[in-house]
Design a protein around this motif. Sequence first.
Motif, PDB file in Angstrom:
ATOM      1  N   ASP A  76      48.756  27.806 140.263  1.00  0.00           N
ATOM      2  CA  ASP A  76      49.387  27.290 141.480  1.00  0.00           C
ATOM      3  C   ASP A  76      50.573  26.383 141.171  1.00  0.00           C
ATOM      4  O   ASP A  76      51.328  26.018 142.078  1.00  0.00           O
ATOM      5  CB  ASP A  76      48.361  26.539 142.328  1.00  0.00           C
ATOM      6  CG  ASP A  76      47.340  27.472 142.942  1.00  0.00           C
ATOM      7  OD1 ASP A  76      47.593  28.699 142.958  1.00  0.00           O
ATOM      8  OD2 ASP A  76      46.287  26.995 143.403  1.00  0.00           O
ATOM      9  N   LYS A  77      50.754  26.035 139.885  1.00  0.00           N
ATOM     10  CA  LYS A  77      51.923  25.264 139.488  1.00  0.00           C
ATOM     11  C   LYS A  77      53.158  26.149 139.339  1.00  0.00           C
ATOM     12  O   LYS A  77      54.259  25.657 139.087  1.00  0.00           O
ATOM     13  CB  LYS A  77      51.641  24.529 138.178  1.00  0.00           C
ATOM     14  CG  LYS A  77      50.551  23.462 138.309  1.00  0.00           C
ATOM     15  CD  LYS A  77      50.267  22.768 136.989  1.00  0.00           C
ATOM     16  CE  LYS A  77      49.176  21.719 137.167  1.00  0.00           C
ATOM     17  NZ  LYS A  77      48.836  21.030 135.899  1.00  0.00           N
ATOM     18  N   THR A  78      52.969  27.459 139.459  1.00  0.00           N
ATOM     19  CA  THR A  78      54.086  28.399 139.453  1.00  0.00           C
ATOM     20  C   THR A  78      54.101  29.152 140.777  1.00  0.00           C
ATOM     21  O   THR A  78      53.123  29.119 141.530  1.00  0.00           O
ATOM     22  CB  THR A  78      53.956  29.433 138.307  1.00  0.00           C
ATOM     23  OG1 THR A  78      52.974  30.423 138.670  1.00  0.00           O
ATOM     24  CG2 THR A  78      53.544  28.773 137.008  1.00  0.00           C
ATOM     25  N   THR A  79      55.193  29.833 141.027  1.00  0.00           N
ATOM     26  CA  THR A  79      55.265  30.701 142.204  1.00  0.00           C
ATOM     27  C   THR A  79      55.252  32.165 141.777  1.00  0.00           C
ATOM     28  O   THR A  79      55.486  33.047 142.595  1.00  0.00           O
ATOM     29  CB  THR A  79      56.548  30.415 143.012  1.00  0.00           C
ATOM     30  OG1 THR A  79      57.683  30.601 142.158  1.00  0.00           O
ATOM     31  CG2 THR A  79      56.530  29.003 143.572  1.00  0.00           C
ATOM     32  N   ASN A 123      55.713  38.634 140.563  1.00  0.00           N
ATOM     33  CA  ASN A 123      54.983  38.141 139.385  1.00  0.00           C
ATOM     34  C   ASN A 123      55.860  38.048 138.136  1.00  0.00           C
ATOM     35  O   ASN A 123      55.412  38.392 137.035  1.00  0.00           O
ATOM     36  CB  ASN A 123      53.783  39.047 139.086  1.00  0.00           C
ATOM     37  CG  ASN A 123      52.753  39.034 140.191  1.00  0.00           C
ATOM     38  OD1 ASN A 123      52.799  38.195 141.084  1.00  0.00           O
ATOM     39  ND2 ASN A 123      51.824  39.967 140.155  1.00  0.00           N
ATOM     40  N   SER A 124      57.082  37.589 138.282  1.00  0.00           N
ATOM     41  CA  SER A 124      58.032  37.610 137.176  1.00  0.00           C
ATOM     42  C   SER A 124      58.470  36.212 136.786  1.00  0.00           C
ATOM     43  O   SER A 124      59.087  35.495 137.581  1.00  0.00           O
ATOM     44  CB  SER A 124      59.266  38.450 137.555  1.00  0.00           C
ATOM     45  OG  SER A 124      58.904  39.794 137.759  1.00  0.00           O
ATOM     46  N   GLY A 125      58.167  35.820 135.538  1.00  0.00           N
ATOM     47  CA  GLY A 125      58.545  34.516 135.027  1.00  0.00           C
ATOM     48  C   GLY A 125      57.893  34.272 133.686  1.00  0.00           C
ATOM     49  O   GLY A 125      57.204  35.142 133.148  1.00  0.00           O
ATOM     50  N   PRO A 126      58.072  33.083 133.133  1.00  0.00           N
ATOM     51  CA  PRO A 126      57.452  32.776 131.838  1.00  0.00           C
ATOM     52  C   PRO A 126      55.955  32.543 131.979  1.00  0.00           C
ATOM     53  O   PRO A 126      55.473  32.097 133.016  1.00  0.00           O
ATOM     54  CB  PRO A 126      58.173  31.490 131.407  1.00  0.00           C
ATOM     55  CG  PRO A 126      58.655  30.868 132.677  1.00  0.00           C
ATOM     56  CD  PRO A 126      58.951  32.000 133.615  1.00  0.00           C
ATOM     57  N   ASN A 127      55.236  32.868 130.915  1.00  0.00           N
ATOM     58  CA  ASN A 127      53.804  32.589 130.891  1.00  0.00           C
ATOM     59  C   ASN A 127      53.540  31.103 130.713  1.00  0.00           C
ATOM     60  O   ASN A 127      54.343  30.379 130.123  1.00  0.00           O
ATOM     61  CB  ASN A 127      53.128  33.355 129.740  1.00  0.00           C
ATOM     62  CG  ASN A 127      53.040  34.838 130.013  1.00  0.00           C
ATOM     63  OD1 ASN A 127      52.564  35.258 131.059  1.00  0.00           O
ATOM     64  ND2 ASN A 127      53.511  35.644 129.065  1.00  0.00           N
TER      65      ASN A 127
END
Length: 345
Positions: A76-79, A123-127
């Motif tokens: 939840d700290k990412t979108t 769902n695209s971004g850094p892990n």
Amino acid sequence: MTGSRAPPILDFSAIYGDDPAEKAKLVDKVKQCCLYNGFFQITGHRVPLELQKGIMNCSKRLFKLPLEKKDKINKDKTTWNRGYELMHSQMLEPGTSPDLKEGFYIGEEISKDHDYFVNNKLNSGPNQWPEDVEELEEFKKTSMDYYHAVFELAKDVLRVIALTLDLEESYFDEFTSGAVATMRFLHYPPQPKDSDEKLSRGIGAHTDFGSVTLLLQDEVDGLQVLDAATGQWLDVKPTPGAYVVNLGNMFMRWSNDKYKSNIHRVINKSGQERYSIPFFFSGNPDFMCECLPNCLEPGQTQGKYPPATVQELIRASYAESYGRAEQFKEKQMETASAPRTVAVA
């Protein structure tokens, strides 16, 4: 396929071989499974057993961490849906309690200057990596090596499915180019012995959201597939090295409901910890899903569903299942905080 049966185990090696007759047999078996309930299992693939064991070990190391360390990388700290997911975060079956599982989401490493991240693609971004896990660098390498191996296997599965529809083996190449996929580590604690099975689920009865799912199970069972013809729940016993493969809602819609996205669930009554690693292959987020060739029914001039992008279809499914869990928790809080009337004799 008649009668109740768990998803059959198919030797996938024929797709890599030089025997046209064996390849045709495999294609026909996959087709029958897609028509029946969209579930089958495969051995003879190209994902090494040692890599499977390594990724399962990574999963167990992660979930051994104390909750406060796992929660440092809460998704939840990412979108963009990467990181740790708390128990009871999702409710896939209406009318039950939120799912009795915790998870960890991994995808392709996508930097914040990549077009997918800049344009807020699915769902695209850094892990987010668990800095407190044992042997972090090995954890990262094994996770991404496994992700890429199963990504390639998912493309192989789609090549076979293309053949089942009398399409060119390369038909889905545009769909798989630039594809987004999500890998989840899942941990199911044993369900309490006194829990109400009608309400308590590791994962509630549901269908998957995307195109194809490839599931790696550990040695503890719990996965059940609904046999629609009989109404029976069939256990899918873990088979070393095998993948459970199933179609998702997007593919069912794409095939004009010709191929099935079937209901399944997890109930962990084993008394042991259960771990599994599903790999959800969504596809290129901008790809437009329209009725596939050879899937129109007699008399139809167009498919049942309007065209929609991969991103639109998957995001709508996420919003529904997570929103359901939040509504459940809000109702519980309202009930707990409501004033109680005390009867006076």
